[in-house]
Design a protein around this motif. Structure first.
Motif, mmCIF file in Angstrom:
data_model
loop_
_atom_site.group_PDB
_atom_site.id
_atom_site.type_symbol
_atom_site.label_atom_id
_atom_site.label_comp_id
_atom_site.label_asym_id
_atom_site.label_seq_id
_atom_site.Cartn_x
_atom_site.Cartn_y
_atom_site.Cartn_z
ATOM 1 N N TYR A 128 2.335 12.830 -1.089
ATOM 2 C CA TYR A 128 1.546 13.462 -2.390
ATOM 3 C C TYR A 128 2.712 13.391 -3.439
ATOM 4 C CZ TYR A 128 -1.540 15.269 0.871
ATOM 5 O OH TYR A 128 -2.335 15.182 1.847
ATOM 6 N N GLU A 129 3.857 13.343 -3.140
ATOM 7 C CA GLU A 129 5.066 13.128 -4.136
ATOM 8 C C GLU A 129 4.847 11.615 -4.663
ATOM 9 O OE1 GLU A 129 9.885 13.205 -4.628
ATOM 10 O OE2 GLU A 129 8.938 13.421 -2.672
ATOM 11 N N ALA A 130 4.574 10.793 -4.276
ATOM 12 C CA ALA A 130 4.516 9.341 -4.839
ATOM 13 C C ALA A 130 3.166 9.306 -5.568
ATOM 14 C CB ALA A 130 4.418 8.331 -3.941
ATOM 15 N N LEU A 131 2.092 10.080 -5.277
ATOM 16 C CA LEU A 131 0.967 9.929 -5.939
ATOM 17 C C LEU A 131 0.694 11.063 -7.188
ATOM 18 C CD1 LEU A 131 -1.593 9.898 -3.000
ATOM 19 C CD2 LEU A 131 -0.607 7.909 -4.168
ATOM 20 N N LYS B 250 4.408 15.466 -18.885
ATOM 21 C CA LYS B 250 5.269 14.666 -18.059
ATOM 22 C C LYS B 250 4.475 14.464 -16.587
ATOM 23 C CE LYS B 250 10.071 13.083 -17.380
ATOM 24 N NZ LYS B 250 11.270 13.563 -17.267
ATOM 25 N N LEU B 251 3.835 13.406 -16.354
ATOM 26 C CA LEU B 251 3.245 13.406 -14.868
ATOM 27 C C LEU B 251 4.063 12.603 -14.031
ATOM 28 C CD1 LEU B 251 -0.350 12.147 -15.898
ATOM 29 C CD2 LEU B 251 0.436 14.335 -15.478
ATOM 30 N N ALA B 252 4.606 11.460 -14.417
ATOM 31 C CA ALA B 252 5.537 10.652 -13.425
ATOM 32 C C ALA B 252 6.383 9.583 -14.071
ATOM 33 C CB ALA B 252 4.790 9.703 -12.615
ATOM 34 N N ASN B 253 7.338 9.071 -13.528
ATOM 35 C CA ASN B 253 8.061 7.857 -13.889
ATOM 36 C C ASN B 253 7.511 6.548 -13.501
ATOM 37 O OD1 ASN B 253 8.611 7.900 -11.200
ATOM 38 N ND2 ASN B 253 10.785 7.814 -11.480
ATOM 39 N N SER C 75 0.869 -1.167 -0.006
ATOM 40 C CA SER C 75 -0.003 0.154 0.170
ATOM 41 C C SER C 75 0.937 1.258 -0.026
ATOM 42 C CB SER C 75 -1.021 -0.112 1.293
ATOM 43 O OG SER C 75 -1.893 -1.171 1.189
ATOM 44 N N VAL C 76 0.532 2.304 -0.571
ATOM 45 C CA VAL C 76 1.040 3.658 -0.605
ATOM 46 C C VAL C 76 0.173 4.574 0.311
ATOM 47 C CG1 VAL C 76 1.896 5.433 -2.061
ATOM 48 C CG2 VAL C 76 1.845 3.121 -3.014
#
Length: 402
Positions: free
Chosen positions: A131-134, A244-247, A125-126
Motif C-alpha cells: 500500500y505504501e508503494a501504491l 502531494k500524492l507521491a514521488n 510487478s508491484v
C-alpha cells in the motif's frame, strides 16, 4: 549587433534552441529571433517528461521510441541537474482497455529498445498489498501494477539552458523580435524584423523556422516558403492540484482510453494531458472547463481517497499546442516524428521544423544541420573569416524567471 549571419533561427523554444546550439557548435554564425521570450510557447507547457514514449509503440513508431530513449540516456548523463529518473507505475484493471499481457509486452519491447541490461530499462510487478508503494491508488478490480523508469525535467529551464549554451557559443539572441518577411536572393536571405520598435534588416545564408504552432504563419512570410504538408494544431491541457500524492508518476487510462500522467511537480501534483484540435490564434490557447473537469475526474477515479477538489481550487492549469500531420485519425495515434521541410531539396535556404518532441530536440537539430551542411560548407567564406564572438546580449530577467 551584426547584420550578417550564416543562419537565422526563428523561435526560441526547445527546437530552435537545439538548432542554434548545434549550429554554433559547428562554427557557424547564428542569430536567434524570438517574438516573446525563451520557452514562451509549448516548451514551457509540456508534460515535463524526457521519455521514449511508451504509448508510441502501439502505433508502431519504434524508431522514434528508440531515438528518444537514446537521447534520454545522453540527457541523463550530461544534464543531471535538469533531468532525473523517476519511477512510473502502470495500474491494470479488469476494465482497462490494455490487458496485462499487452502492458508486459510493451514494457518488454521498451526495455529492449532502451538496452535490455541497462538499469534504466528494468521493469517489474508491484505487489498489490504494497500500500505504501501504491500511494492510495484505487484497488477495486485492480489486476496488476507494473513499475518502470523514465525521466522528468523542467522543460522551460532546459530550454533556457540550451539557449544559454548557444549564446555562449557565439549566437546572438534578438528578443523580443518579430519577423516581418524573408526573401531569398541570389546571394543571401534578406530578413526584415521588428526589434525595440524599429524595423531592422539582416542577411543570412539560411533561415530555420522553429516557431512551433506559428510555423505556418512564419512560413507565409518567407519567399519562397518551405513546402509544408497539411498540418493541424492539437491542444493539450494540464492541471496542477494542491495535493502531494507521491514521488513517482502514475500512468493511467482515462475514461476515453487516453493515457494520462499523474505526477509530482513543484511539491504538488500535475495531471495531464488532453488532446483536442485547435483552430484559433496560438497565443490564445487556454484550458477549457471541460478539459479541467475531465482531468479532475481522472484523478478522482484513481485516487478516491484524496479530498474532493473543485475547479476553483486548482493551483494552476495551462495548455500547449502540438503540431501534427493533418489526419482523420485520433491525435493520440498520429505520428510524432519530426517533419523537416525545405524550399529546395538540393540547396535549402528556408527550413521549417514541424512537430518534434522535447526529448529528441538534439536529434532534430542534427537533422537540420545535416540539411544545411552542403550549402553552408560551399559558401562558408561569404562572411568575414573571423571566428564568432560571444554575444553581449544576455537573457533578460523575464526569460530567466519563466
Amino acid at each position: 549587433m551584426s547584420t550578417e549571419y550564416d543562419v537565422l533561427v526563428v523561435g526560441a523554444g526547445i527546437q530552435g534552441a537545439g538548432v542554434a546550439e548545434a549550429l554554433t557548435a559547428a562554427g557557424h554564425r547564428v542569430a536567434i529571433l524570438e517574438q516573446e521570450s525563451v520557452a514562451y510557447g509549448t516548451s514551457s507547457r509540456s508534460s515535463k517528461l524526457i521519455h521514449g514514449g511508451l504509448r508510441y509503440l502501439e502505433s508502431g513508431q519504434f524508431s522514434l521510441v528508440y531515438e528518444c530513449l537514446k537521447e534520454r540516456r545522453w540527457l541523463l548523463a550530461n544534464k543531471p541537474d535538469l533531468v532525473h529518473m523517476v519511477p512510473f507505475l502502470i495500474p491494470v484493471y479488469r476494465h482497462s482497455r490494455r490487458p496485462t499481457w499487452k502492458v508486459r509486452l510493451g514494457l518488454s519491447i521498451y526495455a529492449l529498445l532502451a538496452g535490455l541490461f541497462s538499469s534504466q530499462a528494468r521493469f517489474r510487478s508491484v505487489s498489490l498489498q504494497d500500500y505504501e508503494a501504491l500511494c492510495g491508488l484505487n484497488n477495486d478490480d485492480l489486476l496488476a501494477v507494473y513499475r518502470y523508469y523514465d525521466a522528468q525535467t523542467d522543460d522551460a529551464a532546459l530550454t533556457r539552458e540550451v539557449i544559454q549554451a548557444a549564446v555562449r557559443g557565439g549566437a546572438e539572441l534578438i528578443c523580443p523580435g518579430s519577423l516581418v518577411g524573408a526573401e531569398v536572393t541570389d546571394k543571401f536571405v534578406r530578413v526584415d524584423y521588428f526589434h525595440k520598435g524599429q524595423l531592422n534588416t539582416l542577411h543570412c545564408r539560411a533561415l530555420v523556422n522553429c516557431t512551433g504552432p506559428w510555423i505556418e504563419e512564419t512560413n507565409s512570410k518567407c519567399a519562397p516558403s518551405a513546402k509544408l504538408p497539411p498540418l493541424e494544431l492539437v491542444a493539450g491541457t494540464h492541471i496542477q492540484v494542491p495535493l502531494k500524492l507521491a514521488n513517482k508518476i502514475f500512468y493511467v487510462e482515462a475514461e476515453d482510453g487516453r493515457a494520462v500522467f499523474v505526477m509530482p511537480w513543484q511539491g504538488e501534483t500535475l495531471v495531464g494531458t488532453t488532446e483536442r484540435p485547435y483552430h484559433g490564434d496560438p497565443s490564445e490557447v487556454a484550458p477549457t472547463l471541460e478539459e479541467k473537469a475531465y482531468l479532475l475526474r481522472t484523478l478522482k477515479q484513481y485516487f478516491p481517497e484524496t479530498r474532493p477538489l473543485q475547479l476553483n481550487e486548482l493551483s494552476d492549469s495551462f495548455a500547449g499546442l502540438r503540431v501534427l500531420p493533418l489526419a482523420s485519425s485520433n491525435p493520440f495515434s498520429r505520428s510524432r516524428e519530426t517533419m523537416i521541410c525545405t524550399d529546395n531539396d538540393k540547396h535549402p535556404r528556408i527550413v521549417a521544423v514541424a512537430g518534434g518532441k522535447l526529448t529528441s530536440y538534439r536529434a532534430t537539430a542534427r537533422s537540420v544541420v545535416k540539411k544545411l551542411r552542403p550549402m553552408l560548407a560551399a559558401e562558408q567564406d561569404w562572411t568575414t573569416s573571423a571566428p564568432p564572438q560571444k554575444s553581449d546580449t544576455p537573457l533578460d530577467a523575464k526569460e530567466r524567471n519563466l
